[in-house]
Design a protein around this motif. Structure first.
Motif, PDB file in Angstrom:
ATOM      1  N   GLN A  97      -2.434   0.727 -10.379  1.00 36.38           N
ATOM      2  CA  GLN A  97      -3.494   0.469  -9.403  1.00 36.38           C
ATOM      3  C   GLN A  97      -3.101  -0.704  -8.516  1.00 36.38           C
ATOM      4  OE1 GLN A  97      -6.147   2.363  -9.055  1.00 36.38           O
ATOM      5  NE2 GLN A  97      -5.913   3.575 -10.936  1.00 36.38           N
ATOM      6  N   ARG A 124       2.601   6.418  -7.058  1.00 35.82           N
ATOM      7  CA  ARG A 124       1.559   7.245  -7.669  1.00 35.82           C
ATOM      8  C   ARG A 124       1.817   8.726  -7.412  1.00 35.82           C
ATOM      9  NH1 ARG A 124      -3.461   5.355  -9.163  1.00 35.82           N
ATOM     10  NH2 ARG A 124      -4.483   7.060  -8.023  1.00 35.82           N
ATOM     11  N   GLU A 125       2.303   9.034  -6.232  1.00 32.28           N
ATOM     12  CA  GLU A 125       2.672  10.432  -5.945  1.00 32.28           C
ATOM     13  C   GLU A 125       3.787  10.893  -6.877  1.00 32.28           C
ATOM     14  OE1 GLU A 125       3.663  10.335  -1.822  1.00 32.28           O
ATOM     15  OE2 GLU A 125       1.581  10.027  -1.166  1.00 32.28           O
ATOM     16  N   GLU A 177      -6.418  -3.379  -2.696  1.00 28.85           N
ATOM     17  CA  GLU A 177      -6.134  -3.508  -1.264  1.00 28.85           C
ATOM     18  C   GLU A 177      -7.019  -4.545  -0.582  1.00 28.85           C
ATOM     19  OE1 GLU A 177      -5.770   0.201   0.810  1.00 28.85           O
ATOM     20  OE2 GLU A 177      -4.959   1.235  -0.956  1.00 28.85           O
ATOM     21  N   GLN A 187       1.358   4.080  -2.984  1.00 27.54           N
ATOM     22  CA  GLN A 187       1.125   5.502  -2.712  1.00 27.54           C
ATOM     23  C   GLN A 187       2.319   6.337  -3.157  1.00 27.54           C
ATOM     24  OE1 GLN A 187       0.442   5.442   1.506  1.00 27.54           O
ATOM     25  NE2 GLN A 187      -1.767   5.020   1.312  1.00 27.54           N
ATOM     26  N   ARG A 237       0.833  -1.201   0.000  1.00 32.62           N
ATOM     27  CA  ARG A 237       0.000   0.000   0.000  1.00 32.62           C
ATOM     28  C   ARG A 237       0.873   1.258   0.000  1.00 32.62           C
ATOM     29  NH1 ARG A 237      -2.648  -0.649   4.646  1.00 32.62           N
ATOM     30  NH2 ARG A 237      -4.485  -1.660   3.754  1.00 32.62           N
ATOM     31  N   ARG A 238       1.891   1.259   0.831  1.00 29.05           N
ATOM     32  CA  ARG A 238       2.754   2.435   0.904  1.00 29.05           C
ATOM     33  C   ARG A 238       3.581   2.587  -0.370  1.00 29.05           C
ATOM     34  NH1 ARG A 238       2.928   7.325   1.402  1.00 29.05           N
ATOM     35  NH2 ARG A 238       4.935   8.254   1.957  1.00 29.05           N
TER      36      ARG A 238
END
Length: 433
Positions: free
Chosen positions: A194, A180-181, A197, A177, A173-174
């Motif tokens: 994508q 994507r950032e 989760e 993130q 998940r991290r």
């Protein structure tokens, strides 16, 4: 009329609320894939380099998220070998970032002209390489797969929908993130990456039926995961296989070379799919050398299991069952089988192998050629360790997996394996008579 429109709008919103995470993210990926197909190689490379830099700068947050997964794994009794596959460190994050940079340096396989010809009627036809589209990847506990898969898919103009295992959920998940950032300031749309989760089995089951949204699914993991995907998916699958890999030490093998290769294949990193699970030894060689090789393996913490002949030479070896010979341990456990000749070795590999990676250690060119020709596997080796079946070692950069099937791609799947082709036909008004 206005009331009807209101009711229709309400129904649409209700449908949106009921759309699952899997489907909604696949829809986002599909839209992003159309945009990504037009992004230039230079801009894709710039995005990959930014992703690498941000991974390094966010090292502490990644390690913290990874710590949650490790602590949960230990509390649930996860084996040390699996925890090793799951663990992130500063050094491993730096290595993962370097892999991203390496992918950026590799040639872009999309947009290449594969064939060009002109028909007698004047039609000019080109066959060009293109992205597959939207790739779904189902995998287990190694968080580096999240980055490798994203890098390879984005480099080739594919959007990707990732569904990792529950053991690495916090880490993945991290990572997603952070990546994507990083993409938010580039020409590559963040929605091209994508992460699902939902860690339940139902999320995988739903992915397997997303025809029209996913163009292909690639499973990475153990035998049960792969078989579930292969047997139940209606979306096309590129099968990556479990690694029940063998090393056969022939009668003529040099003892120093054979020991070095066998030890490397088993203990250099036993948790990965190209590590050796069964050592097959010619009976004459075993009588001369097996005791010493067994001692070297035992000193490194390897549990030995073997047939009756093995146990008569190595008292520490436990009995090996039929199930043992078919098992991918990914651990410090090794089966040993003693054979009388090359034919018996070939028969054993044919019966228990998973068509991944197989090796022979021999000074006999005749036996080497027979082994290399007759073994049906994605990679076959003469006098080298099976641990080399790897995208980096083959010079492909990061790999999406080791394909053990025979259609489309086989062996370590680098960038070209994530492309398809289409024909571009140019005319001057031709019609078919």
């Amino acid at each position: 009329m206005s009331e009807l429109r209101i009711n229709e709008t309400s129904a649409d919103h209700s449908t949106e609320r009921q759309t699952s995470e899997v489907r909604s993210k696949a829809l986002l990926a599909q839209t992003a894939a159309r945009k990504l197909a037009s992004v230039s190689t230079d801009k894709k490379n710039a995005a990959l380099l930014k992703m690498a830099d941000v991974l390094v700068s966010e090292r502490d947050s990644l390690i913290e998220a990874n710590r949650e997964d490790l602590e949960r794994g230990r509390s649930q009794g996860t084996s040390e070998s699996l925890l090793d596959r799951l663990m992130l460190s500063g050094e491993r994050i730096a290595s993962i970032a370097d892999a991203l940079r390496l992918v950026a340096d590799l040639p872009d396989p999309t947009g290449r002209t594969l064939e060009r010809f002109e028909r007698p009627n004047g039609l000019r036809i080109e066959k060009i390489s293109v992205p597959l589209g939207v790739i779904g990847i189902v995998y287990e506990a190694r968080p580096n797969v999240t980055v490798d898969a994203a890098a390879l898919c984005l480099k080739t103009g594919n959007a990707v929908v990732l569904r990792g295992g529950s053991a690495a959920l916090s880490t993945n998940r991290r990572i997603a993130q952070v990546l994507r950032e990083a993409l938010a300031g580039t020409e590559v749309p963040p929605d091209a990456l994508q992460l699902i989760e939902d860690a339940s089995r139902s999320s995988v089951d739903e992915m397997l039926k997303l025809n029209g949204l996913l163009d292909v699914i690639i499973p990475r993991g153990g035998r049960s995961l792969i078989q579930n995907v292969v047997l139940n998916s209606t979306v096309p699958v590129i099968e990556t296989g479990a690694g029940v890999c063998h090393t056969y030490i022939d009668e003529s093998a040099r003892p120093d070379m054979a020991a070095s290769i066998a030890l490397n294949a088993k203990v250099q990193r036993p948790s990965v799919c190209n590590s050796m699970e069964t050592l097959i030894v010619h009976a004459d060689y075993a009588r001369r050398e097996l005791r010493g090789l067994a001692d070297a393996l035992l000193e490194r913490g390897v549990e030995l299991r073997g047939d009756e002949q093995t146990r008569s030479l190595v008292a520490e070896a436990k009995p090996a069952s039929e199930e043992d010979y078919a098992t991918e341990y990914n651990d410090y456990i090794l089966n040993i089988r003693i054979v009388n000749d090359l034919d018996e070795a070939l028969a054993h590999v044919s019966r228990y192998g998973t068509k991944h990676s197989e090796a022979i250690v021999t000074e006999s060119d005749v036996n080497a050629v027979r082994f290399l020709n007759e073994i049906d596997a994605a990679a076959v080796y003469h006098n080298a360790s099976t641990r080399f079946t790897d995208g980096f070692e083959f010079g492909f950069g990061a790999e999406i997996g080791i394909s053990t099937q025979k259609l489309h791609a086989r062996g370590p799947m680098g960038l070209p394996a994530l492309t398809s082709s289409k024909y571009v036909v140019r005319g001057t008004g031709q019609i078919r008579p």
